[in-house]
Design an enzyme around this catalytic site. Structure first.
Site, mmCIF file in Angstrom:
data_model
loop_
_atom_site.group_PDB
_atom_site.id
_atom_site.type_symbol
_atom_site.label_atom_id
_atom_site.label_comp_id
_atom_site.label_asym_id
_atom_site.label_seq_id
_atom_site.Cartn_x
_atom_site.Cartn_y
_atom_site.Cartn_z
ATOM 1 N N SER A 142 0.840 -1.213 0.000
ATOM 2 C CA SER A 142 0.000 0.000 0.000
ATOM 3 C C SER A 142 0.871 1.258 0.000
ATOM 4 O O SER A 142 0.444 2.315 0.443
ATOM 5 C CB SER A 142 -0.920 -0.007 1.221
ATOM 6 O OG SER A 142 -0.128 -0.048 2.408
ATOM 7 N N GLY A 143 2.122 1.121 -0.467
ATOM 8 C CA GLY A 143 3.017 2.287 -0.558
ATOM 9 C C GLY A 143 2.729 3.055 -1.839
ATOM 10 O O GLY A 143 1.628 2.962 -2.409
ATOM 11 N N PHE A 144 3.719 3.787 -2.314
ATOM 12 C CA PHE A 144 3.510 4.625 -3.500
ATOM 13 C C PHE A 144 3.147 3.781 -4.725
ATOM 14 O O PHE A 144 2.218 4.095 -5.459
ATOM 15 C CB PHE A 144 4.752 5.461 -3.792
ATOM 16 C CG PHE A 144 4.924 6.590 -2.827
ATOM 17 C CD1 PHE A 144 4.156 7.738 -2.943
ATOM 18 C CD2 PHE A 144 5.836 6.507 -1.785
ATOM 19 C CE1 PHE A 144 4.287 8.781 -2.045
ATOM 20 C CE2 PHE A 144 5.990 7.551 -0.883
ATOM 21 C CZ PHE A 144 5.220 8.687 -1.018
ATOM 22 N N VAL B 263 2.429 -10.928 2.806
ATOM 23 C CA VAL B 263 2.544 -11.939 1.756
ATOM 24 C C VAL B 263 3.791 -12.781 2.021
ATOM 25 O O VAL B 263 4.898 -12.248 2.182
ATOM 26 C CB VAL B 263 2.607 -11.280 0.360
ATOM 27 C CG1 VAL B 263 2.904 -12.318 -0.717
ATOM 28 C CG2 VAL B 263 1.299 -10.568 0.062
ATOM 29 N N GLU C 213 18.530 14.676 6.716
ATOM 30 C CA GLU C 213 17.342 15.317 7.291
ATOM 31 C C GLU C 213 17.240 15.035 8.784
ATOM 32 O O GLU C 213 16.910 15.905 9.583
ATOM 33 C CB GLU C 213 16.091 14.824 6.550
ATOM 34 C CG GLU C 213 16.103 15.329 5.118
ATOM 35 C CD GLU C 213 14.904 14.928 4.270
ATOM 36 O OE1 GLU C 213 14.514 15.731 3.420
ATOM 37 O OE2 GLU C 213 14.392 13.821 4.435
ATOM 38 N N ALA D 161 10.254 7.887 -4.538
ATOM 39 C CA ALA D 161 8.801 7.777 -4.616
ATOM 40 C C ALA D 161 8.277 7.881 -6.048
ATOM 41 O O ALA D 161 7.375 7.130 -6.438
ATOM 42 C CB ALA D 161 8.179 8.860 -3.734
ATOM 43 N N GLN D 162 8.834 8.800 -6.848
ATOM 44 C CA GLN D 162 8.307 9.001 -8.202
ATOM 45 C C GLN D 162 8.493 7.761 -9.082
ATOM 46 O O GLN D 162 7.661 7.482 -9.933
ATOM 47 C CB GLN D 162 8.988 10.211 -8.855
ATOM 48 C CG GLN D 162 8.379 11.538 -8.445
ATOM 49 C CD GLN D 162 6.935 11.697 -8.906
ATOM 50 O OE1 GLN D 162 6.509 11.127 -9.898
ATOM 51 N NE2 GLN D 162 6.164 12.471 -8.164
HETATM 52 C C1 LIG Z 1 12.993 7.646 5.584
HETATM 53 C C2 LIG Z 1 12.788 7.702 4.099
HETATM 54 C C3 LIG Z 1 12.831 8.920 3.443
HETATM 55 C C4 LIG Z 1 12.626 8.987 2.071
HETATM 56 N N1 LIG Z 1 12.665 10.213 1.453
HETATM 57 C C5 LIG Z 1 12.378 10.285 0.141
HETATM 58 C C6 LIG Z 1 12.289 11.559 -0.506
HETATM 59 O O1 LIG Z 1 12.519 12.603 0.106
HETATM 60 N N2 LIG Z 1 11.948 11.575 -1.823
HETATM 61 C C7 LIG Z 1 11.686 10.437 -2.516
HETATM 62 O O2 LIG Z 1 11.342 10.502 -3.701
HETATM 63 N N3 LIG Z 1 11.785 9.227 -1.940
HETATM 64 C C8 LIG Z 1 12.107 9.122 -0.625
HETATM 65 N N4 LIG Z 1 12.174 7.898 -0.029
HETATM 66 C C9 LIG Z 1 11.988 6.695 -0.845
HETATM 67 C C10 LIG Z 1 10.537 6.415 -1.133
HETATM 68 O O3 LIG Z 1 9.772 6.524 0.036
HETATM 69 C C11 LIG Z 1 10.443 5.035 -1.741
HETATM 70 O O4 LIG Z 1 11.191 5.020 -2.925
HETATM 71 C C12 LIG Z 1 9.003 4.642 -2.042
HETATM 72 O O5 LIG Z 1 8.255 4.600 -0.857
HETATM 73 C C13 LIG Z 1 8.962 3.304 -2.744
HETATM 74 O O6 LIG Z 1 7.648 2.946 -2.974
HETATM 75 P P1 LIG Z 1 7.229 1.412 -3.067
HETATM 76 O O7 LIG Z 1 5.785 1.392 -3.380
HETATM 77 O O8 LIG Z 1 8.170 0.693 -3.930
HETATM 78 O O9 LIG Z 1 7.488 0.865 -1.604
HETATM 79 P P2 LIG Z 1 6.906 1.352 -0.222
HETATM 80 O O10 LIG Z 1 6.382 2.741 -0.285
HETATM 81 O O11 LIG Z 1 7.946 1.028 0.778
HETATM 82 O O12 LIG Z 1 5.662 0.403 -0.002
HETATM 83 C C14 LIG Z 1 5.807 -0.962 0.236
HETATM 84 C C15 LIG Z 1 4.484 -1.492 0.735
HETATM 85 O O13 LIG Z 1 4.527 -2.893 0.756
HETATM 86 C C16 LIG Z 1 4.069 -3.384 2.004
HETATM 87 N N5 LIG Z 1 4.716 -4.673 2.206
HETATM 88 C C17 LIG Z 1 6.027 -4.937 2.371
HETATM 89 N N6 LIG Z 1 6.235 -6.257 2.461
HETATM 90 C C18 LIG Z 1 5.029 -6.843 2.345
HETATM 91 C C19 LIG Z 1 4.584 -8.182 2.366
HETATM 92 N N7 LIG Z 1 5.425 -9.214 2.494
HETATM 93 N N8 LIG Z 1 3.260 -8.415 2.250
HETATM 94 C C20 LIG Z 1 2.387 -7.396 2.101
HETATM 95 N N9 LIG Z 1 2.753 -6.103 2.069
HETATM 96 C C21 LIG Z 1 4.053 -5.842 2.184
HETATM 97 C C22 LIG Z 1 4.474 -2.293 2.980
HETATM 98 O O14 LIG Z 1 3.732 -2.375 4.160
HETATM 99 C C23 LIG Z 1 4.142 -1.063 2.132
HETATM 100 O O15 LIG Z 1 2.772 -0.785 2.194
HETATM 101 C C24 LIG Z 1 12.383 7.803 1.343
HETATM 102 C C25 LIG Z 1 12.356 6.572 2.003
HETATM 103 C C26 LIG Z 1 12.547 6.523 3.370
HETATM 104 C C27 LIG Z 1 12.508 5.199 4.081
#
Ligand SMILES: Cc1cc2nc3c(=O)[nH]c(=O)nc-3n(C[C@H](O)[C@H](O)[C@H](O)COP(=O)(O)OP(=O)(O)OC[C@H]3O[C@@H](n4cnc5c(N)ncnc54)[C@H](O)[C@@H]3O)c2cc1C
Length: 480
Positions: free
Chosen positions: A15-17, A82, A177, A326-327
């Site tokens: 449920s991340g980005f 998962v 930060e 995030a993007q």
């Molecule tokens: C402290 C911090 C600061 C950051 N600052 C920036 C910034 O300033 N600018 C920027 O662009 N990026 C930043 N990032 C990076 C950015 O947040 C990530 O690149 C982005 O969140 C990735 O998105 P995602 O959907 O791949 O993963 P995530 O957003 O991490 O989402 C993963 C999801 O999967 C779920 N999940 C994980 N494992 C399982 C499983 N086994 N079963 C079910 N669900 C699961 C998690 O609960 C979560 O909901 C930062 C990251 C961190 C940690």
């Protein structure tokens, strides 16, 4: 419709980005979407450090996913971690407590993100929490404010010094930060709150094994950031690798200087990232390669080799040197949704995924940030206002934006930190969980060779800076 007469079933993991934007992207499609995630919220990770330092409340950066998706009638959310993805039988198995759920899919979008890496020293986590979840941020909040409290009670100068020495390991955006905010707490916010100690005497150290600060921002902005942090009272130590870490402090090894012991009660780990372990099972079933950080190699359309129905997006993928930001996840999620929609509508396949780099930014302290958009770089107060505007725009929900703006005005114009609450359970939670799991020894491990770890970290930092400086990110291999 599928052969069974049911609507096309899309399962989204996370449920991340990536996960949220993939699900939203399917709002108008003729599909049923099941989002499986291990937390009930959508987390805006870039602002975790503000929860840890008492500026924002957890709910402001982590709205309930169920609430965010309540008006999307073709989407349902199920809670569960998962543990298994069966590509042959097209099922996803998730668990919560002792309940197991098997969800079948026609299309799958895997967006499970990344976790913290301790470079083979997972037992460091107990003494230096990372910054990946609300749990981490609240635990750190307890440790940071708790260290000032214990310093006020300490009997000896040595004890006071240990409680007032904060070490942030990892000089990427999160470390910068975090160090900037702890320095601001010590030098400005808490200045009048204690009677025995002078919080301005706190030592805030930002430490990294690599030779520069903020490698993904390139060499020039890295140097500007280092100078700006030092002006704000942060000690920046580069080329120092943590080889041991415990409750009392840490050991730092240098290449050409004696090893240093630093006594510190409060350590924050912001150093390494490891892709979600689900990439391993996907690699085993498809033969797709894994890189050093455990990220999986995907096709240019974000699918897995031999599985056009399975997309992997965000922090889990290794493609064209795309950064873990995030993007990349958000655009990847939207792309996967559109690709599924096109395929069901019988439209031509989409061209390969192309990342549109909207730039990067990091705050150093209040009214000070660095911004990089293509070749354009900026630092200082204007960069900080840009940071503020962009983060407000990308937060989920207008209520959260209003609350966050209120907190920012209080904290940055005034000295207030209204979110300083911590509970004993938050501070000791990690230890309690570890004990339930059979003690910290169960997770203890150590890397084979520290020199190898150092070389790899140096190489990675140089590569990051070079990719940014030469504009090579997101460029397809054969187009370089
Ligand atoms: C402290 C911090 C600061 C950051 N600052 C920036 C910034 O300033 N600018 C920027 O662009 N990026 C930043 N990032 C990076 C950015 O947040 C990530 O690149 C982005 O969140 C990735 O998105 P995602 O959907 O791949 O993963 P995530 O957003 O991490 O989402 C993963 C999801 O999967 C779920 N999940 C994980 N494992 C399982 C499983 N086994 N079963 C079910 N669900 C699961 C998690 O609960 C979560 O909901 C930062 C990251 C961190 C940690």
């Amino acid at each position: 419709m599928t052969d069974s007469g049911k609507r096309h079933q899309v399962v989204v993991i996370g449920s991340g980005f990536g996960g949220l934007f993939a699900t939203k992207g399917l709002k108008r499609s003729d599909v049923d979407v099941t989002m499986v995630a291990k937390t009930t919220h959508h987390l805006f990770q870039p602002l975790l450090y503000q929860v840890a330092t008492g500026i924002l409340a957890p709910g402001e950066i982590a709205p309930a996913t169920r609430d965010v998706l309540s008006s999307q009638k073709n989407a349902r959310v199920i809670l569960g971690e998962v543990s298994e993805i069966d590509l042959a039988n097209k099922t996803v198995t998730s668990n919560i407590q002792r309940r197991q759920t098997v969800t079948p899919y026609d299309s799958l979008i895997v967006a499970a993100g990344a976790g913290q890496s301790y470079f083979g020293n997972d037992h460091f986590a107990e003494f230096a929490p990372g910054m990946k979840s609300i749990d981490d941020a609240l635990e750190l909040r307890g440790r940071i404010f708790g260290a000032f409290e214990l310093a006020e009670l300490a009997e000896t100068e040595e004890e006071i010094e240990r409680f007032l020495t904060f070490v942030v390991i990892g000089a990427g955006p999160t470390g910068v930060e975090m160090a900037g905010q702890i320095a601001e707490l010590a030098h400005r916010t808490l200045r009048h709150d204690f009677r025995r100690i002078d919080t301005r005497k706190a030592r805030v150290i930002l430490l990294d094994a690599a030779p520069q600060v903020l490698p993904p921002f390139g060499a020039k902005l890295g140097a500007v950031t280092k100078k700006s942090l030092e002006k704000r009272g942060v000690e920046v130590i580069l080329g120092g690798m943590v080889t041991d870490l415990n409750e009392r402090g840490l050991t730092v090894q240098f290449k050409d200087a004696p090893t240093q012991e630093i006594l510190s009660a409060c350590k924050v780990w912001a150093a390494g990232v490891q892709a979600n372990p689900l990439t391993k099972t996907l690699a085993e079933q498809t033969g797709a390669p894994l890189d050093r950080a455990g990220r999986i190699g995907v096709n240019p359309d974000l699918t897995l080799p031999g599985h056009p129905e399975v997309f992997v997006v965000g922090d889990m993928i290794s493609l064209d040197n795309l950064p873990g930001v995030a993007q990349v996840a958000l655009q990847g999620g939207k792309y996967a949704a559109k690709a599924i929609d096109h395929s069901l509508a019988g439209k031509p396949a989409l061209p390969p995924f192309k990342y549109f780099d909207k730039g990067s930014m990091a705050t150093i302290s209040r009214f000070s940030a660095v911004v990089k958009i293509g070749k354009f770089t900026l630092s200082g107060v204007i960069a900080w206002f840009m940071w503020l505007a962009v983060h407000l725009a990308y937060m989920t929900g207008y209520r959260n934006r209003v609350y966050a703006l209120g907190h920012w005005l209080t904290s940055f114009l005034g000295r207030g930190r209204s979110e300083r609450v911590t509970t004993e359970q938050q501070i000791f939670a990690r230890r309690a969980i570890k004990r339930l799991e059979g003690g910290t020894a169960a997770v203890a491990s150590s890397p084979d060779d520290w020199n190898q770890v150092r070389a790899s970290l140096e190489e990675q930092a140089l590569l990051e800076a070079e990719l940014t400086d030469k504009g090579k990110r997101g460029v397809h291999q054969d187009a370089r």
